[in-house]
Motif scaffolding. Structure first.
Motif, PDB file in Angstrom:
ATOM      1  N   SER A 204      42.691   5.109  36.782  1.00 25.23           N
ATOM      2  CA  SER A 204      41.992   5.947  37.760  1.00 25.23           C
ATOM      3  C   SER A 204      42.810   5.986  39.030  1.00 25.23           C
ATOM      4  O   SER A 204      43.584   5.058  39.321  1.00 25.23           O
ATOM      5  N   GLU A 244      42.182   8.651  27.607  1.00 25.50           N
ATOM      6  CA  GLU A 244      41.591   9.754  28.376  1.00 25.50           C
ATOM      7  C   GLU A 244      42.324  11.086  28.197  1.00 25.50           C
ATOM      8  O   GLU A 244      41.708  12.145  28.254  1.00 25.50           O
ATOM      9  N   ASN A 247      44.551  15.950  30.688  1.00 24.61           N
ATOM     10  CA  ASN A 247      43.738  16.555  31.749  1.00 24.61           C
ATOM     11  C   ASN A 247      43.214  15.509  32.712  1.00 24.61           C
ATOM     12  O   ASN A 247      43.249  15.694  33.939  1.00 24.61           O
ATOM     13  N   TYR A 248      42.718  14.427  32.166  1.00 26.78           N
ATOM     14  CA  TYR A 248      42.189  13.349  33.007  1.00 26.78           C
ATOM     15  C   TYR A 248      43.308  12.714  33.824  1.00 26.78           C
ATOM     16  O   TYR A 248      43.150  12.453  35.025  1.00 26.78           O
ATOM     17  N   ASN A 251      44.350  15.067  36.639  1.00 26.87           N
ATOM     18  CA  ASN A 251      43.310  15.124  37.659  1.00 26.87           C
ATOM     19  C   ASN A 251      43.365  13.887  38.559  1.00 26.87           C
ATOM     20  O   ASN A 251      43.261  13.992  39.791  1.00 26.87           O
ATOM     21  N   GLU A 252      43.553  12.713  37.950  1.00 22.05           N
ATOM     22  CA  GLU A 252      43.622  11.475  38.743  1.00 22.05           C
ATOM     23  C   GLU A 252      44.873  11.436  39.609  1.00 22.05           C
ATOM     24  O   GLU A 252      44.827  11.017  40.774  1.00 22.05           O
TER      25      GLU A 252
END
Length: 279
Positions: A204, A244, A247-248, A251-252
């Protein structure tokens, strides 16, 4: 009754269509939108040209390219990358060099010969030397970390004309004494290297910044470049973006600046697993 049945069928079809449209909207690809340098580790020098195309399409600025034999393939790769305005650094590393630095110096002689004879050259040396890989690290932790600091100190002083990157784990905060000074190990290393790459492997944006917060702060005080590293390979879930997907991940990475106002760059480990991530 038939009219009512037809009406209900139409409503169901409409709802299904809306649901499918919503799902399609949710899967819209995210693109990287970084105002930083983006680098990638390239551990397999046998990969085909599709990986370089992938790197180019995703805004990669630098490649850390592993090789142990300096041949025509290296020249060709550096030339191809240069065509996309991508710099290539020689990626190398072995924890045994901490105790046997001569083995590294022997490799450096090959590197220097390659640089002298090549029109297309490496931009610098990217060192991935990890003392915690030593089988006796737990028993000899302080001594090995101190020897690692000494190794980087000697290398950067021996070859002042070369740009040296180093990879370090985010937890290298042991206090050691070197050259009559006592402070955290990562500070010595960041002092000596030209650029530092933190293995801030968390899945994250907030986690990545949190584990590298001390190094980010120190980099700002000594005016050195720092890279936040992310993992895409097979590791524990909290460590990698493998589960994940792209895309994830994107985005992070796009949201890293929400968690720090300090300067940073980004590096992804590594090209093969990154390219093969699910969307």
């Amino acid at each position: 009754m038939k009219i009512l049945k037809n009406f209900c069928t139409a409503v169901i079809l409409l709802l299904c269509s809306c649901a499918l449209f919503a799902c399609a909207g949710d899967s819209t690809p995210v693109t990287l939108n970084l105002n930083t340098t983006l680098g990638v580790w390239w551990w397999d020098n046998r990969l085909d040209s599709s990986y370089l195309t992938f790197a180019t399409n995703n805004g990669v600025d630098e490649i850390y390219y592993y090789t142990s034999s300096f041949d025509e393939n290296n020249k060709s790769f550096i030339e191809s990358a240069a065509g996309y305005n991508i710099s290539v650094y020689w990626l190398t590393g072995d924890y045994t060099w901490i105790e046997n630095p001569q083995d590294f110096y022997n490799e450096m002689e090959k590197y220097l010969s390659f640089q002298e004879s090549s029109e297309h050259k490496f931009a610098g040396v990217h060192l991935d030397v990890e003392p915690h890989q030593h089988p006796e690290f737990d028993e000899k932790r302080e001594g090995l970390i101190t020897k690692y600091v000494e190794f980087i100190y000697n290398v950067t002083n021996r070859y002042p004309q070369i740009n040296f990157d180093i990879d370090i784990p985010f937890w290298l905060e042991d206090e050691i004494t070197f050259e009559n000074e006592t402070k955290e190990a990562y500070k010595f290393l960041m002092d000596y290297a030209d650029r530092t790459f933190i293995m801030s492997y968390r899945d994250s944006a907030e986690g990545i910044v949190n584990v590298a917060s001390d190094e980010l702060s120190y980099a700002s005080t000594i005016n050195k470049e720092i890279f936040l590293g992310v993992e895409t390979g097979e590791e524990e879930d909290i460590v990698t973006f493998l589960q994940e997907g792209k895309n994830y991940l994107y985005n992070e990475l796009n949201n890293l600046n929400k968690f720090t106002e300090l300067n940073y760059n980004v590096s992804i480990h590594h090209i093969k697993t990154w390219k093969n991530l699910k969307n």
